[in-house]
Design a protein around this motif. Structure first.
Motif, PDB file in Angstrom:
ATOM      1  N   GLY A  40       0.823  -1.131  -0.029  1.00 62.17           N
ATOM      2  CA  GLY A  40       0.053  -0.294  -0.034  1.00 62.17           C
ATOM      3  C   GLY A  40       0.875   1.102  -0.063  1.00 62.17           C
ATOM      4  O   GLY A  40       0.182   2.297   0.167  1.00 62.17           O
ATOM      5  N   THR A  43       0.094   3.315  -2.944  1.00 58.01           N
ATOM      6  CA  THR A  43      -1.382   3.937  -2.930  1.00 58.01           C
ATOM      7  C   THR A  43      -1.389   5.098  -2.110  1.00 58.01           C
ATOM      8  O   THR A  43      -2.021   6.033  -2.466  1.00 58.01           O
ATOM      9  CB  THR A  43      -2.337   2.803  -2.865  1.00 58.01           C
ATOM     10  OG1 THR A  43      -1.988   1.502  -3.671  1.00 58.01           O
ATOM     11  CG2 THR A  43      -3.610   3.244  -2.651  1.00 58.01           C
ATOM     12  N   ARG A  46       0.142   8.333  -3.508  1.00 63.80           N
ATOM     13  CA  ARG A  46      -0.920   8.702  -4.731  1.00 63.80           C
ATOM     14  C   ARG A  46      -1.788   9.795  -4.241  1.00 63.80           C
ATOM     15  O   ARG A  46      -2.240  10.671  -4.831  1.00 63.80           O
ATOM     16  CB  ARG A  46      -1.597   7.675  -5.460  1.00 63.80           C
ATOM     17  CG  ARG A  46      -0.443   6.630  -6.540  1.00 63.80           C
ATOM     18  CD  ARG A  46      -1.319   6.062  -7.377  1.00 63.80           C
ATOM     19  NE  ARG A  46      -0.386   5.236  -8.084  1.00 63.80           N
ATOM     20  CZ  ARG A  46      -0.111   3.906  -7.849  1.00 63.80           C
ATOM     21  NH1 ARG A  46      -0.864   3.009  -7.058  1.00 63.80           N
ATOM     22  NH2 ARG A  46       0.654   3.143  -8.441  1.00 63.80           N
TER      23      ARG A  46
END
Length: 258
Positions: A40, A43, A46
């Motif tokens: 993760g 992610t 981002r």
């Protein structure tokens, strides 16, 4: 600029990839995210460079909600080097780096003399000035990586987000790029696979597993043999660098009967 990730969760196509992650980076700190593949890290990053909007929680810049800013305002504050960058057009290196100046241009105006000077300086910073006239698609992976870091720097952000910035770089350029980031004075959030580089160059580390931050702290405290066995599935032997004193790790396989 202070960055706060406040109880951020990310859900994509019904799957929750990040679970209520919280961390803070004070102005000028270098904060590292480490964890196994698919944990993760990317992610979560981002959400900081606005490629994803959190399903819950907030990303704050000096207390202001990042996702409440316009795209231009956000780009003036946060520069990013994503893990994967696709370019279908063979721009020159100077043109690619110059794109980092777009948030500072007014209307549809072309590059200014200041943009050209900034582009030249950023390429020199990453040791890529000699590549300015080359086509970007003709470069090696390591050369492309340095050019993209220059593009993030010429943006003149206050926060720099780097997702595996040492990918494709030889060891000399890995050390040079991370030293450059360290000396930039920017608030930096970076995901790194190499735990020894993370230990040597980050002020604090956050270990992510299964989309959750499982532990946080200075590298010497976080990178314990027990945690590395549990999260990464390896036997680690922490040692101290003979010059810097930073914790460094020697690895071997974690036997199934131990």
């Amino acid at each position: 600029m202070k960055v706060e990730i406040d109880a951020v969760s990310v859900e994509i196509a019904g799957a929750r990839l990040v679970h209520e992650a919280s961390l803070a980076a004070d102005s000028g700190q270098v904060i590292g995210l480490v964890g196994p593949n698919g944990s993760g890290k990317s992610t979560l990053l981002r959400t900081v460079y606005r490629a994803l909007r959190p399903s819950a929680g907030r990303v704050l810049l000096d207390g202001e909600d990042l996702h409440g800013l316009t795209a231009r305002e956000g780009a003036r504050r946060v520069g990013a080097l994503p893990q994967e960058t696709v370019s279908e057009f063979d721009f020159t290196v100077a043109e690619v780096v110059g794109m980092g100046r777009l948030p500072h241009r007014r209307g549809f105006g072309g590059p200014s003399p200041e943009d050209a000077v900034g582009t030249e300086a950023a390429l020199a910073q990453v040791g890529a000035a000699h590549l300015a006239g080359r086509g970007f698609l003709q470069l090696s992976g390591g050369e492309k990586q340095r050019v993209l870091i220059a593009r993030a720097l010429v943006q003149r952000p206050q926060v720099l987000v780097l997702d595996e910035p040492t990918n494709h770089l030889d060891i000399a350029h890995q050390l040079e790029v991370l030293a450059l980031v360290r000396d930039s004075g920017l608030t930096v959030l970076t995901a790194l696979h190499d735990l020894n580089l993370a230990a040597a160059h980050c002020d604090l580390l956050h270990v992510i597993e299964g989309g959750r931050i499982v532990t946080s702290g200075p590298p010497g405290e976080v990178l314990s043999a027990g945690l590395l066995a549990e999260v990464f599935g390896v036997r680690a032997h922490p040692v101290r660098h003979p010059v810097t004193g930073a914790v460094q790790l020697l690895f071997d396989r974690l036997s199934t009967d131990s």
